[in-house]
Design an enzyme around this catalytic site. Structure first.
Site, PDB file in Angstrom:
ATOM      1  N   CYS A   1      -4.665  -1.981  -2.386  1.00 16.23           N
ATOM      2  CA  CYS A   1      -5.175  -1.042  -1.381  1.00 16.23           C
ATOM      3  C   CYS A   1      -4.926   0.395  -1.847  1.00 16.23           C
ATOM      4  O   CYS A   1      -3.961   0.673  -2.554  1.00 16.23           O
ATOM      5  CB  CYS A   1      -4.477  -1.291  -0.047  1.00 16.23           C
ATOM      6  SG  CYS A   1      -5.100  -0.246   1.285  1.00 16.23           S
TER       7      CYS A   1
ATOM      8  N   ASP B   1      -3.894   2.668  -0.071  1.00 14.57           N
ATOM      9  CA  ASP B   1      -2.798   3.192   0.742  1.00 14.57           C
ATOM     10  C   ASP B   1      -1.744   3.882  -0.137  1.00 14.57           C
ATOM     11  O   ASP B   1      -1.259   3.295  -1.112  1.00 14.57           O
ATOM     12  CB  ASP B   1      -2.153   2.026   1.519  1.00 14.57           C
ATOM     13  CG  ASP B   1      -1.223   2.504   2.617  1.00 14.57           C
ATOM     14  OD1 ASP B   1      -0.273   3.246   2.300  1.00 14.57           O
ATOM     15  OD2 ASP B   1      -1.455   2.141   3.779  1.00 14.57           O
TER      16      ASP B   1
ATOM     17  N   ARG C   1       1.214   4.388   0.271  1.00 16.03           N
ATOM     18  CA  ARG C   1       2.571   3.810   0.292  1.00 16.03           C
ATOM     19  C   ARG C   1       2.717   2.612  -0.642  1.00 16.03           C
ATOM     20  O   ARG C   1       3.763   1.987  -0.709  1.00 16.03           O
ATOM     21  CB  ARG C   1       2.921   3.387   1.724  1.00 16.03           C
ATOM     22  CG  ARG C   1       2.930   4.533   2.711  1.00 16.03           C
ATOM     23  CD  ARG C   1       2.927   4.033   4.129  1.00 16.03           C
ATOM     24  NE  ARG C   1       1.706   3.287   4.442  1.00 16.03           N
ATOM     25  CZ  ARG C   1       1.460   2.690   5.606  1.00 16.03           C
ATOM     26  NH1 ARG C   1       2.362   2.738   6.557  1.00 16.03           N
ATOM     27  NH2 ARG C   1       0.330   2.041   5.813  1.00 16.03           N
TER      28      ARG C   1
ATOM     29  N   HIS D   1      -1.255  -5.642   1.635  1.00 20.67           N
ATOM     30  CA  HIS D   1       0.034  -5.219   2.205  1.00 20.67           C
ATOM     31  C   HIS D   1      -0.027  -5.356   3.716  1.00 20.67           C
ATOM     32  O   HIS D   1      -1.081  -5.213   4.336  1.00 20.67           O
ATOM     33  CB  HIS D   1       0.378  -3.785   1.791  1.00 20.67           C
ATOM     34  CG  HIS D   1      -0.516  -2.730   2.365  1.00 20.67           C
ATOM     35  ND1 HIS D   1      -0.172  -1.969   3.446  1.00 20.67           N
ATOM     36  CD2 HIS D   1      -1.765  -2.328   2.014  1.00 20.67           C
ATOM     37  CE1 HIS D   1      -1.150  -1.127   3.729  1.00 20.67           C
ATOM     38  NE2 HIS D   1      -2.140  -1.327   2.877  1.00 20.67           N
TER      39      HIS D   1
ATOM     40  N   CYS E   1      -1.785  -2.873   6.938  1.00 21.35           N
ATOM     41  CA  CYS E   1      -2.911  -2.210   6.267  1.00 21.35           C
ATOM     42  C   CYS E   1      -3.851  -1.582   7.320  1.00 21.35           C
ATOM     43  O   CYS E   1      -4.334  -2.268   8.224  1.00 21.35           O
ATOM     44  CB  CYS E   1      -3.669  -3.222   5.424  1.00 21.35           C
ATOM     45  SG  CYS E   1      -5.059  -2.491   4.535  1.00 21.35           S
TER      46      CYS E   1
HETATM   47 ZN   LIG Z   1      -4.153  -0.889   3.174  1.00 18.82          ZN
END
Ligand SMILES: [Zn+2]
Length: 218
Positions: free
Chosen positions: A42, A44, A46, A98, A101
């Protein structure tokens, strides 16, 4: 306009640190892209791929998008996979989702997210494919967790259906597709035990009974 000088400064510090540790670091890196792994994760912020698996530049080929989706019509993703498999000869393709998400959550919530809707429809399809199981979960948090896992399952299946992957298996190449999920709150990756190293294993994984795919973590 806010300056990005802080990022450029951090970059200079990083480069200097690398050179202090190994004066030949960048010279070697120029000629060295030999990753064994393709990471599909992803976007993302993080979930920084290299960092969480402790790999250096040159060791992990990375493709990231919202909610780690693999769509046969996505030329960007297909190009990354084709290059990684055919040119870099990676041995492992890892789809790593994750928990928590945002893309998966938007799909679960049926939120109106404008253009992103076109992208989220792929996750909604994963939701629909496992609708009864997910809707039977009482807690919203657990529902979201499960949809994050189910999304990984569906994307791993999509990877295993791609012609470039099937051709590699047909040629008896050493290539395994894996499904993992990362838990933000503990920093740990959990193996979802979704794995295929050949056409037969891929077929078995695609036919995996929903009741058999229920392990969260190990
Ligand atoms: Zn995500």
């Amino acid at each position: 306009m806010r300056s990005l000088e802080n990022l450029l400064r951090k970059n200079r510090e990083w480069a200097a640190q690398r050179k202090r540790e190994d004066p030949q670091y960048f010279e070697k890196m120029r000629f060295q892209q030999n990753p064994e792994y393709l990471w599909i994760g992803c976007s993302d912020s993080r979930v920084p791929a290299n960092e969480i698996v402790g790999l250096q530049p040159g060791e992990l080929f990375v493709h990231r998008n919202v909610a780690n989706v693999v769509v046969p019509s996505d030329l960007n993703c297909l190009s990354s996979i084709t290059y990684a498999v055919n040119e870099l000869h990676v041995k492992h393709v890892i789809v790593c989702g994750h928990y928590g998400c945002g893309g998966v959550k938007a799909a679960l919530d049926d939120a109106d997210v404008g253009l992103t809707e076109n992208w989220l429809m792929h996750i909604r399809e994963a939701h629909e494919a496992h609708f009864e199981e997910i809707e039977a979960i009482a807690s919203y948090a657990e529902k979201l967790k499960r949809l994050c896992e189910v999304n990984v399952l569906e994307q791993v299946k999509n990877v295993s259906r791609l012609p470039v992957v099937k051709q590699a298996w047909k040629a008896k190449r050493d290539l395994t597709v894996h499904g993992w999920i990362y838990a933000l709150e503990e920093g740990l990756i959990h193996d979802l035990h979704l794995k295929a190293s050949n056409v037969e294993e891929a077929m078995a994984m695609r036919r995996l009974g929903k009741e058999k795919f229920r392990s969260r973590g190990d």
